[in-house]
Every structure is written in structure tokens, then in C-alpha cells.
Design a protein around this motif. Structure first.
Motif: not given
Length: 156
Positions: A105-108, A75-80, A88-98
Motif C-alpha cells: 500500500y505504501g509503495a502504491l 524505498g517508499i519515501q525515496a519513491t515518493a 518525468t520521474p522514472p517508473k519505480t518497481i519496489v522490491v522486497t523480501t517481505f
């Protein structure tokens, strides 16, 4: 730095959401939760980050709920990829169990607008989607405390 902007056209109808998670049961639960709301609608799903760029180009969701850990492309690489490939990329909310600071930091760094734990209450997930769609950013409280402690500057 430019302040966060609300999703384009989010005021013209429901906030549209794409779900990207390798677990079909998680996608089904999120889809049921989101589609039960009058102002939110799931418009696309993918089971891996490799399909998210094409999915976003075809369906133009306002928000992508993106799992962190997935096979092939996480998900971090896909967000990047979304952020760097779309005007105009969509806003991304990264979701995890961890609860992992490296994921936060990676997601941000990748350009995510939010970070949410899967164990969040359903009403908090819905509130997170609406908050990010309005142009705000979101982190779960423990991540905020860690970021603050890590980056706090001593008073001089």
C-alpha cells in the motif's frame, strides 16, 4: 486518473534501469541478470534512497528497482521523492523480501508502478521490468488477492 504510459524513449534503445538496494550482492546479481539481456541495461546504482533523486537526474533511467528497507531513506519515501520532485520521474518497481501489505500500500501510494518480491524467478524480474517499461503496472499475485479482498465492495 491518467492511464500508465510507456517509458519515454524506451523504444529507441535498451530500457535503462537504476538499482537502489543497500545489499551489494543483490545489486551485483540484478546487474548481471539485467545486463545479460539485449534490451535492458543498468545505468546507475545506489546503496540507499538518499541518493536516488540525484542518480535519476544524472542518468535518467526508465526504471528504478528500489528496495523497500534501507538505512536513512527507505524505498517508499525515496519513491515518493522521485514522483514529487521530477517532471518525468522514472517508473519505480519496489522490491522486497517481505510479503507485507503495508509495504504494498505504501509503495502504491508513493507512486510506484510495481511491487515485486526478491524471491521472484529471474525471468519474472526481467518480465516485470519490461512490463512496467511498456506502461503497465505490476503486483505479485498474493498482493493482488489481498488488495481485492480488502477493497472489494459487496454486491448490492
Amino acid at each position: 486518473m491518467t492511464p500508465p504510459q510507456p517509458c519515454p524513449d524506451a523504444n529507441d534503445g535498451p530500457v535503462t534501469v537504476a538499482l537502489v538496494d543497500d545489499e551489494a550482492l543483490v545489486r551485483a546479481g540484478l546487474r548481471a541478470l539485467i545486463n545479460a539481456e539485449d534490451d535492458l541495461r543498468v545505468v546507475a546504482e545506489a546503496d540507499d534512497g538518499t541518493g536516488v533523486l540525484d542518480l535519476a537526474r544524472r542518468t535518467r533511467p526508465h526504471i528504478v528497482l528500489m528496495d523497500v528497507r534501507m538505512p536513512r531513506l527507505d524505498g517508499i519515501q525515496a519513491t515518493a521523492t522521485l514522483v514529487s520532485s521530477l517532471d518525468t520521474p522514472p517508473k519505480t518497481i519496489v522490491v522486497t523480501t517481505f510479503e507485507n501489505d503495508d509495504y504494498v500500500y505504501g509503495a502504491l501510494r508513493a507512486g510506484a508502478s510495481g511491487f515485486l518480491l526478491k524471491r521472484s524467478r529471474p525471468e519474472d524480474i526481467l518480465a516485470a521490468i519490461r512490463l512496467v517499461a511498456s506502461g503497465d503496472a505490476l503486483l505479485f499475485p498474493a498482493a493482488i488477492r489481498t488488495l481485492a479482498a480488502t477493497h472489494a465492495q459487496p454486491a448490492t
